[in-house]
Design a protein around this motif. Structure first.
Motif, PDB file in Angstrom:
ATOM      1  N   TRP A   1       0.950  -1.202  -0.048  1.00 55.24           N
ATOM      2  CA  TRP A   1       0.157   0.076  -0.055  1.00 55.24           C
ATOM      3  C   TRP A   1       0.907   1.379   0.010  1.00 55.24           C
ATOM      4  O   TRP A   1       0.691   2.243   0.840  1.00 55.24           O
ATOM      5  N   SER A   2       1.630   1.320  -0.981  1.00 51.81           N
ATOM      6  CA  SER A   2       2.621   2.631  -1.204  1.00 51.81           C
ATOM      7  C   SER A   2       1.932   3.761  -1.946  1.00 51.81           C
ATOM      8  O   SER A   2       1.875   3.609  -2.990  1.00 51.81           O
ATOM      9  N   ILE A   3       1.376   4.864  -0.982  1.00 53.76           N
ATOM     10  CA  ILE A   3       0.795   5.792  -1.457  1.00 53.76           C
ATOM     11  C   ILE A   3       1.929   6.519  -2.463  1.00 53.76           C
ATOM     12  O   ILE A   3       1.310   6.806  -3.564  1.00 53.76           O
ATOM     13  N   GLY A   4       2.839   6.647  -1.991  1.00 54.03           N
ATOM     14  CA  GLY A   4       3.805   7.400  -2.738  1.00 54.03           C
ATOM     15  C   GLY A   4       4.304   7.158  -4.033  1.00 54.03           C
ATOM     16  O   GLY A   4       4.797   7.874  -4.989  1.00 54.03           O
ATOM     17  N   TYR A   5       4.115   5.687  -4.234  1.00 59.54           N
ATOM     18  CA  TYR A   5       4.549   4.986  -5.354  1.00 59.54           C
ATOM     19  C   TYR A   5       3.421   4.296  -6.205  1.00 59.54           C
ATOM     20  O   TYR A   5       3.864   3.387  -6.893  1.00 59.54           O
ATOM     21  N   GLY A   6       2.268   4.740  -6.057  1.00 61.41           N
ATOM     22  CA  GLY A   6       1.158   4.540  -6.900  1.00 61.41           C
ATOM     23  C   GLY A   6       0.443   3.321  -6.434  1.00 61.41           C
ATOM     24  O   GLY A   6      -0.108   2.486  -7.500  1.00 61.41           O
ATOM     25  N   THR A   7       0.119   2.888  -5.042  1.00 64.31           N
ATOM     26  CA  THR A   7      -0.778   1.723  -4.998  1.00 64.31           C
ATOM     27  C   THR A   7      -2.121   1.748  -5.565  1.00 64.31           C
ATOM     28  O   THR A   7      -2.531   2.956  -5.616  1.00 64.31           O
TER      29      THR A   7
ATOM     30  N   TYR B   1       7.714  12.002 -10.259  1.00 64.16           N
ATOM     31  CA  TYR B   1       8.749  12.090  -9.724  1.00 64.16           C
ATOM     32  C   TYR B   1       9.758  11.110 -10.177  1.00 64.16           C
ATOM     33  O   TYR B   1       9.555  10.112 -10.272  1.00 64.16           O
ATOM     34  N   GLY B   2      11.169  11.485 -10.275  1.00 66.53           N
ATOM     35  CA  GLY B   2      12.163  10.527 -10.605  1.00 66.53           C
ATOM     36  C   GLY B   2      11.836  10.282 -11.944  1.00 66.53           C
ATOM     37  O   GLY B   2      11.589  10.892 -12.918  1.00 66.53           O
ATOM     38  N   ARG B   3      11.861   8.929 -12.313  1.00 67.46           N
ATOM     39  CA  ARG B   3      11.750   8.097 -13.591  1.00 67.46           C
ATOM     40  C   ARG B   3      10.332   7.626 -13.644  1.00 67.46           C
ATOM     41  O   ARG B   3       9.883   7.912 -14.913  1.00 67.46           O
TER      42      ARG B   3
ATOM     43  N   ASP C   1       6.076   5.918   2.414  1.00 62.32           N
ATOM     44  CA  ASP C   1       7.144   6.674   2.221  1.00 62.32           C
ATOM     45  C   ASP C   1       7.381   7.828   1.188  1.00 62.32           C
ATOM     46  O   ASP C   1       6.323   7.299  -0.103  1.00 62.32           O
ATOM     47  N   GLU C   2       7.697   8.906   0.956  1.00 65.63           N
ATOM     48  CA  GLU C   2       8.086   9.812  -0.003  1.00 65.63           C
ATOM     49  C   GLU C   2       6.618   9.886  -0.994  1.00 65.63           C
ATOM     50  O   GLU C   2       6.522   9.765  -1.959  1.00 65.63           O
ATOM     51  N   ILE C   3       5.777  10.561  -0.070  1.00 67.05           N
ATOM     52  CA  ILE C   3       4.463  10.949  -0.720  1.00 67.05           C
ATOM     53  C   ILE C   3       4.660  12.303  -1.253  1.00 67.05           C
ATOM     54  O   ILE C   3       4.561  13.615  -0.341  1.00 67.05           O
ATOM     55  N   ARG C   4       4.781  12.495  -2.637  1.00 65.16           N
ATOM     56  CA  ARG C   4       5.413  13.609  -2.987  1.00 65.16           C
ATOM     57  C   ARG C   4       4.270  14.482  -3.841  1.00 65.16           C
ATOM     58  O   ARG C   4       4.443  15.484  -4.650  1.00 65.16           O
ATOM     59  N   ALA C   5       3.063  14.067  -3.872  1.00 64.76           N
ATOM     60  CA  ALA C   5       1.990  14.759  -4.512  1.00 64.76           C
ATOM     61  C   ALA C   5       0.634  14.565  -3.751  1.00 64.76           C
ATOM     62  O   ALA C   5       0.547  13.511  -2.719  1.00 64.76           O
ATOM     63  N   GLY C   6      -0.195  15.527  -3.439  1.00 60.56           N
ATOM     64  CA  GLY C   6      -1.349  15.291  -2.447  1.00 60.56           C
ATOM     65  C   GLY C   6      -2.043  16.720  -2.198  1.00 60.56           C
ATOM     66  O   GLY C   6      -1.462  17.965  -2.066  1.00 60.56           O
TER      67      GLY C   6
END
Length: 556
Positions: free
Chosen positions: A95-101, A359-361, A398-403
């Motif tokens: 459930w990684s919100i930051g990486y698109g779960t 973000y990133g790649r 971790d690393e939730i970069r938008a919201g």
């Protein structure tokens, strides 16, 4: 005497047992899309079992277990059997919100940034974008220079030392900028910084051409946007080969409330070789990369009036983007009007919509304010429980970069701290519904004021400050920022949380891991430590486990 010796022996055994951490884990990431992944995990588990480990934190895409085919599910079952055989606990990271779960179920659950009142004009039965003029980047083609100093509205690192005018190697025109001699700077910096003018609430594309020769510096070439205060809100890492001919790269960003920003291109952490950059461009995108979900409405209104057109009545339905920020963007929307719209030629329309940010790649953030996300979490918890019945669960938050920017987030009238805390509380609830006795872990950074729990983080609107006071104390905080470990671990300890140290991170020695263990040993209620590799570097796996076994001194 025998009774005394027996008592002393039992006491020594008890002390020995008490001196072991509850957790000695290693992290592994395998999708389980092929049988080789099982073979690789088997080897790691056998090494770990001989080296005093008791847990494997496995990233394998369990969020979307319900979509797996039978073969992939069978591989997971085999990995679970191997864990049991080696007495290694299997802990799912999910459930990684930051990486698109959950974007695998619905890509429109991605966090959305607004574009407001993009001008369109009616011609017949369509409306098309009004192309507004945008000033070209001053000297974005690096044609103007004096010596090795380029004439730009900004600055360049070390002209004549790490940055050079190159009239022999260029993508077009008469010159490019060449970056090299990276070792002369301790950070491996060789960068161009340009001040760019923007319009508020617009979507832009930055493009440039890059060539390399014998370049050493994994993921160190970047294209980044910073606010004038120095906060990064867009960071793209193009896929660069050590040696490659000219290749064009593109990334996208939203201006938000900014009318000026600093555009950075170049290297961070480069080691050796050469990089050339040429033909830097900034373009407004128009209405494209459209998100369609309840919290990201599309609005079409007639300029200088109160009329809002109705989708499906005044204009044909507008589909969502086919991909999240494709390499070659879709052309701007052509709005197809119906007779019911009854609009004259040259009528001006204003279109507002939402688009994703990368973000990133490849990192995309999932929205924490869309109900469908939580429905999928609850479904996922049941599936994971049935598949592997874990006693410990790890939230990859971790690393939730938008919201905080889409209509669903804004309607909550609160900050990112409360939005994040609410999400974590619900995640915990769904796990406890299927596994009441489960122990739940979480990455530290979005809860840590010494790390990412702050205001003005990436593309988020609002602050994460105070979130650490809003989440249940029975969640174990896994701290991973090495340089801040002696601040972060005591911080959470003093708040009443149990902690864990996430160490290693693909270095060539165990020096930093020993430092982590020292911090763990002086932190009360630390559950243990983890060998954490993002790059599949397991050469030191056995040495790490043995080092922990010989030097662990849990403080209760």
């Amino acid at each position: 005497m025998k009774k005394l010796l027996l008592s002393m022996t039992l006491f020594a055994v008890t002390l020995s047992f008490a001196a072991e951490y509850e957790d000695c884990w290693f992290y592994a990431s395998r999708s389980l899309n092929n049988d080789q992944h099982v073979v690789e995990l088997k080897e790691l588990l056998e090494t770990a079992a001989k080296s005093h480990y008791n847990g494997m934190l496995l990233a394998c895409g369990l969020d979307t277990y319900g979509k797996w085919d039978a073969a992939r599910k069978a591989r997971l079952a085999e990995v679970k059997r191997l864990c049991d055989a080696n007495k290694i606990e299997l802990i799912p990271i999910i459930w990684s919100i930051g990486y698109g779960t959950m974007l695998g179920y619905d890509r429109n659950l991605v966090a959305g940034l607004p574009c407001i009142d993009v001008p369109y004009v009616v011609k017949g039965d369509t409306a098309t974008i009004v192309q507004e003029e945008i000033a070209p980047l001053p000297n974005g083609n690096f044609e103007e220079y004096e010596g090795h100093a380029f004439k730009i509205n900004g600055w360049i690192d070390a002209p004549g030392k790490r940055s050079f005018v190159d009239t022999d190697v260029k993508a077009e025109g008469k010159a490019s900028i060449r970056l090299e001699n990276f070792a002369e700077d301790k950070h491996g910096h060789a960068r161009v910084c340009m001040l760019v003018k923007l319009k508020k609430n617009r979507q832009y594309m930055v493009s440039c051409k890059i060539k390399t020769e014998d370049f050493v510096g994994s993921n160190s070439v970047k294209i980044q946007l910073y606010t004038l205060k120095g906060d990064s809100y867009c960071a793209y890492e193009p896929a660069i080969e050590p040696t490659q001919d000219w290749k064009e790269y593109k990334t996208y960003f939203s201006s938000g409330d900014k009318e000026e920003s600093r555009l950075y291109l170049g290297t961070w952490g480069a080691k050796a070789g050469k990089v050339w950059i040429d033909d830097v461009k900034l373009e407004e995108m128009g209405v494209t990369n459209i998100i369609r979900r309840p919290g990201c409405p599309l609005t079409v209104k007639v300029a200088d009036s109160d009329r809002v057109l109705v989708e499906g009545q005044d204009y044909e339905p507008v589909p969502a983007a086919k991909q999240l920020l494709p390499a070659n963007p879709e052309p701007p929307l052509v709005l197809k009007l119906t007779p019911a719209a009854n609009l004259k030629d040259d009528t001006k329309l204003l279109i507002s919509y939402y688009h994703p940010v990368r973000y990133g790649r490849w990192q995309f953030t999932t929205c924490m304010s869309e109900q469908k996300v939580y429905d999928l979490f609850r479904q996922s918890a049941r599936e994971i429980k049935e598949a592997i019945n874990p006693k410990k669960w790890f939230l990859s938050m971790d690393e939730i970069r938008a919201g905080g920017t889409c209509a669903a987030c804004v309607a909550r009238n609160t900050d990112m701290a409360h939005i994040l805390a609410d999400c974590i509380i619900k995640q915990r609830q769904f796990i406890k519904e299927v596994a009441p006795d489960a122990t739940i872990y979480i990455w530290s950074d979005m809860l840590d004021p010494a790390h990412n729990a702050r205001a003005s983080y990436a593309s988020c609107k609002g602050s994460f400050e105070g979130v650490w006071n809003m989440i249940p104390k029975d969640i174990v905080i896994s701290c991973w920022y090495h340089l801040k470990r002696d601040i972060s671990m005591p911080f959470f300890e003093n708040l009443g949380f149990k902690t864990q140290g996430a160490a290693y991170y693909d270095v060539d020695t165990l020096d930093t891991s020993r430092e982590w263990l020292e911090t763990c040993n002086k932190t009360k209620n630390c559950t243990g430590i983890m060998y954490t590799s993002w790059r599949n570097k397991y050469k030191l796996l056995a040495d790490f486990g043995n080092m922990v076994h010989e030097n662990q001194k849990p403080l209760k």
